[in-house]
Design a protein around this motif. Structure first.
Motif, PDB file in Angstrom:
ATOM      1  N   GLU A   1      36.352  47.279  37.503  1.00 50.91           N
ATOM      2  CA  GLU A   1      35.749  46.200  36.715  1.00 50.91           C
ATOM      3  C   GLU A   1      36.732  45.023  36.628  1.00 50.91           C
ATOM      4  O   GLU A   1      37.930  45.233  36.706  1.00 50.91           O
ATOM      5  N   PRO A   2      36.265  43.781  36.462  1.00 53.84           N
ATOM      6  CA  PRO A   2      34.860  43.401  36.297  1.00 53.84           C
ATOM      7  C   PRO A   2      34.182  43.113  37.631  1.00 53.84           C
ATOM      8  O   PRO A   2      34.858  42.952  38.647  1.00 53.84           O
ATOM      9  N   GLN A   3      32.859  43.052  37.623  1.00 54.17           N
ATOM     10  CA  GLN A   3      32.123  42.511  38.765  1.00 54.17           C
ATOM     11  C   GLN A   3      32.152  40.988  38.643  1.00 54.17           C
ATOM     12  O   GLN A   3      31.887  40.445  37.571  1.00 54.17           O
ATOM     13  N   VAL A   4      32.487  40.322  39.735  1.00 50.34           N
ATOM     14  CA  VAL A   4      32.593  38.856  39.733  1.00 50.34           C
ATOM     15  C   VAL A   4      31.424  38.299  40.538  1.00 50.34           C
ATOM     16  O   VAL A   4      31.469  38.260  41.773  1.00 50.34           O
ATOM     17  N   LEU A   5      30.375  37.866  39.822  1.00 50.25           N
ATOM     18  CA  LEU A   5      29.183  37.338  40.496  1.00 50.25           C
ATOM     19  C   LEU A   5      29.453  35.914  40.975  1.00 50.25           C
ATOM     20  O   LEU A   5      30.185  35.162  40.322  1.00 50.25           O
ATOM     21  N   HIS A   6      28.827  35.555  42.087  1.00 56.07           N
ATOM     22  CA  HIS A   6      29.027  34.215  42.655  1.00 56.07           C
ATOM     23  C   HIS A   6      27.867  33.282  42.319  1.00 56.07           C
ATOM     24  O   HIS A   6      27.620  32.296  43.004  1.00 56.07           O
ATOM     25  N   TYR A   7      27.165  33.613  41.250  1.00 55.49           N
ATOM     26  CA  TYR A   7      26.099  32.767  40.715  1.00 55.49           C
ATOM     27  C   TYR A   7      26.091  33.014  39.210  1.00 55.49           C
ATOM     28  O   TYR A   7      26.693  33.995  38.736  1.00 55.49           O
ATOM     29  N   GLY A   8      25.432  32.153  38.440  1.00 57.17           N
ATOM     30  CA  GLY A   8      25.378  32.403  37.007  1.00 57.17           C
ATOM     31  C   GLY A   8      25.404  31.131  36.191  1.00 57.17           C
ATOM     32  O   GLY A   8      25.183  30.042  36.709  1.00 57.17           O
ATOM     33  N   ARG A   9      25.730  31.307  34.921  1.00 56.56           N
ATOM     34  CA  ARG A   9      25.704  30.188  33.989  1.00 56.56           C
ATOM     35  C   ARG A   9      27.053  30.091  33.284  1.00 56.56           C
ATOM     36  O   ARG A   9      27.562  31.085  32.769  1.00 56.56           O
ATOM     37  N   ALA A  10      27.594  28.881  33.262  1.00 58.84           N
ATOM     38  CA  ALA A  10      28.880  28.659  32.588  1.00 58.84           C
ATOM     39  C   ALA A  10      28.785  29.057  31.122  1.00 58.84           C
ATOM     40  O   ALA A  10      27.733  28.936  30.493  1.00 58.84           O
ATOM     41  N   GLY A  11      29.887  29.586  30.593  1.00 57.66           N
ATOM     42  CA  GLY A  11      29.930  29.976  29.188  1.00 57.66           C
ATOM     43  C   GLY A  11      29.402  31.370  28.924  1.00 57.66           C
ATOM     44  O   GLY A  11      29.415  31.833  27.788  1.00 57.66           O
ATOM     45  N   THR A  12      28.948  32.057  29.974  1.00 54.53           N
ATOM     46  CA  THR A  12      28.446  33.427  29.806  1.00 54.53           C
ATOM     47  C   THR A  12      29.388  34.402  30.525  1.00 54.53           C
ATOM     48  O   THR A  12      30.246  34.005  31.299  1.00 54.53           O
ATOM     49  N   GLY A  13      29.185  35.670  30.257  1.00 58.45           N
ATOM     50  CA  GLY A  13      29.971  36.692  30.959  1.00 58.45           C
ATOM     51  C   GLY A  13      31.297  36.969  30.287  1.00 58.45           C
ATOM     52  O   GLY A  13      31.660  36.364  29.273  1.00 58.45           O
ATOM     53  N   MET A  14      32.025  37.900  30.877  1.00 57.85           N
ATOM     54  CA  MET A  14      33.297  38.351  30.308  1.00 57.85           C
ATOM     55  C   MET A  14      34.316  37.219  30.216  1.00 57.85           C
ATOM     56  O   MET A  14      34.398  36.377  31.110  1.00 57.85           O
ATOM     57  N   GLU A  15      35.091  37.234  29.136  1.00 53.92           N
ATOM     58  CA  GLU A  15      36.176  36.261  28.984  1.00 53.92           C
ATOM     59  C   GLU A  15      37.394  36.735  29.764  1.00 53.92           C
ATOM     60  O   GLU A  15      37.751  37.916  29.726  1.00 53.92           O
ATOM     61  N   LEU A  16      38.019  35.812  30.487  1.00 56.15           N
ATOM     62  CA  LEU A  16      39.201  36.161  31.276  1.00 56.15           C
ATOM     63  C   LEU A  16      40.431  36.247  30.376  1.00 56.15           C
ATOM     64  O   LEU A  16      40.591  35.446  29.459  1.00 56.15           O
ATOM     65  N   LYS A  17      41.288  37.232  30.680  1.00 54.06           N
ATOM     66  CA  LYS A  17      42.514  37.420  29.908  1.00 54.06           C
ATOM     67  C   LYS A  17      43.705  37.512  30.854  1.00 54.06           C
ATOM     68  O   LYS A  17      43.575  38.004  31.982  1.00 54.06           O
ATOM     69  N   GLU A  18      44.857  37.078  30.370  1.00 53.83           N
ATOM     70  CA  GLU A  18      46.076  37.145  31.172  1.00 53.83           C
ATOM     71  C   GLU A  18      46.317  38.580  31.636  1.00 53.83           C
ATOM     72  O   GLU A  18      46.169  39.528  30.869  1.00 53.83           O
ATOM     73  N   GLY A  19      46.654  38.735  32.925  1.00 53.91           N
ATOM     74  CA  GLY A  19      46.930  40.060  33.465  1.00 53.91           C
ATOM     75  C   GLY A  19      45.751  40.701  34.191  1.00 53.91           C
ATOM     76  O   GLY A  19      45.909  41.753  34.805  1.00 53.91           O
ATOM     77  N   MET A  20      44.569  40.063  34.128  1.00 54.35           N
ATOM     78  CA  MET A  20      43.433  40.568  34.912  1.00 54.35           C
ATOM     79  C   MET A  20      43.619  40.184  36.374  1.00 54.35           C
ATOM     80  O   MET A  20      44.120  39.102  36.683  1.00 54.35           O
ATOM     81  N   THR A  21      43.217  41.081  37.267  1.00 58.91           N
ATOM     82  CA  THR A  21      43.268  40.791  38.705  1.00 58.91           C
ATOM     83  C   THR A  21      41.909  41.121  39.310  1.00 58.91           C
ATOM     84  O   THR A  21      41.329  42.167  39.028  1.00 58.91           O
ATOM     85  N   PHE A  22      41.414  40.222  40.138  1.00 61.87           N
ATOM     86  CA  PHE A  22      40.100  40.432  40.762  1.00 61.87           C
ATOM     87  C   PHE A  22      39.968  39.572  42.015  1.00 61.87           C
ATOM     88  O   PHE A  22      40.798  38.690  42.269  1.00 61.87           O
ATOM     89  N   THR A  23      38.921  39.845  42.780  1.00 66.48           N
ATOM     90  CA  THR A  23      38.641  39.043  43.977  1.00 66.48           C
ATOM     91  C   THR A  23      37.537  38.043  43.676  1.00 66.48           C
ATOM     92  O   THR A  23      36.648  38.294  42.876  1.00 66.48           O
ATOM     93  N   ILE A  24      37.635  36.900  44.333  1.00 64.97           N
ATOM     94  CA  ILE A  24      36.526  35.945  44.402  1.00 64.97           C
ATOM     95  C   ILE A  24      36.185  35.844  45.882  1.00 64.97           C
ATOM     96  O   ILE A  24      37.059  35.510  46.695  1.00 64.97           O
ATOM     97  N   GLU A  25      34.945  36.185  46.246  1.00 62.85           N
ATOM     98  CA  GLU A  25      34.606  36.327  47.669  1.00 62.85           C
ATOM     99  C   GLU A  25      33.152  35.938  47.961  1.00 62.85           C
ATOM    100  O   GLU A  25      32.351  36.763  48.382  1.00 62.85           O
TER     101      GLU A  25
END
Length: 260
Positions: A179-203
């Motif tokens: 986790e988390p799943q990083v969707l490449h579509y959506g609405r700003a201001g929604t979804g999980m809040e990012l925190k320092e130390g999280m690592t994920f891919t954007i693809e």
């Protein structure tokens, strides 16, 4: 599964794994030309990861995947399996590399142009890379995953393209997909809040035609339903105290490794 916040020691290991993954893409570039098979590209990458980098190619035997890299050509969206068919002049190819070093994953992919490709194929690849950069630039503590999804979707659709829904970015670390799943579509201001130390891919996977995909009988290869072109780029990123750091940056990238 909960989101793992990485310790400084884990971040250092991910830096190394990310750098190695990026180096594989830099190394393989000169071999991508008409006439070469993706099977051959797979062998070269495998040998480089195992023998030169002393690392492990993560895709090999992952849930039964038979090869060390993914090679997705033209209308293949993702997870293409290397085979004996030679690349042709005008093909566009995504090579997706994930290495494991000291137990941690680095995951990245890049579009390659085979010989002389069409203007529209080049444009799709360029806009898709811009989509990824725009998503990365929004990464910082307090931002939300929906911010990333919206900026990518807007840029793709503004250029007449569509965003694949079935596949997305993902958390990464000791585990290939977390986790988390990083969707490449959506609405700003929604979804999980990012925190320092999280690592994920954007693809982002961006299609020239419609967004719908179809899975082939091998259980891995995803193609566009309308057989139009698809492109993808991928980086592994860290949320820092003030913004982002890209672990998988290459020399040919046109985005800074860390945010100012």
């Amino acid at each position: 599964m909960t989101v793992t916040i990485k310790t400084p020691e884990e971040i250092e290991k991910m830096r190394v794994a990310g750098r190695l993954a990026g180096e594989v893409l830099e190394m393989i570039g000169e071999y991508v030309k008409p006439g070469v098979t993706t099977e051959e590209l797979d062998r070269i990458c495998h040998d480089y990861i195992v023998n030169v980098q002393q690392a492990i190619p993560a895709p090999l035997n992952y849930k039964g995947f038979p090869k060390s890299i993914c090679t997705s050509i033209n209308h293949v969206v993702c997870h293409g399996i290397p085979n004996e068919k030679p690349l042709k002049d005008g093909d566009v190819l995504n090579i997706d590399i994930t290495v494991i070093k000291d137990g941690y994953h680095g995951d990245t992919s890049k579009m390659f142009m085979v010989g002389k490709v069409s203007e529209w194929a080049e444009k799709l690849a360029r806009i898709t890379q811009e989509c990824m950069y725009k998503g990365i630039e929004l990464v910082r503590p307090g931002a939300r995953l929906g911010d990333i999804g919206e900026v990518i979707q807007k840029h793709a659709e503004k250029n007449g393209y569509s965003v694949v829904r079935e596949y997305c970015g993902h958390g990464i670390g000791k585990v290939f997909h977390e986790e988390p799943q990083v969707l490449h579509y959506g609405r700003a201001g929604t979804g999980m809040e990012l925190k320092e130390g999280m690592t994920f891919t954007i693809e982002p996977m961006i299609n020239q035609g419609r967004a719908e995909t179809r899975l082939l009988g091998d259980g891995w290869t995803a193609i566009t339903k309308d057989r139009k072109l698809s492109a993808q780029w991928e980086h592994t990123v860290l949320v820092t105290a003030t913004g982002y750091e890209i672990f998988t940056l290459r020399h040919d990238d046109s985005i800074p490794r860390t945010s100012a």
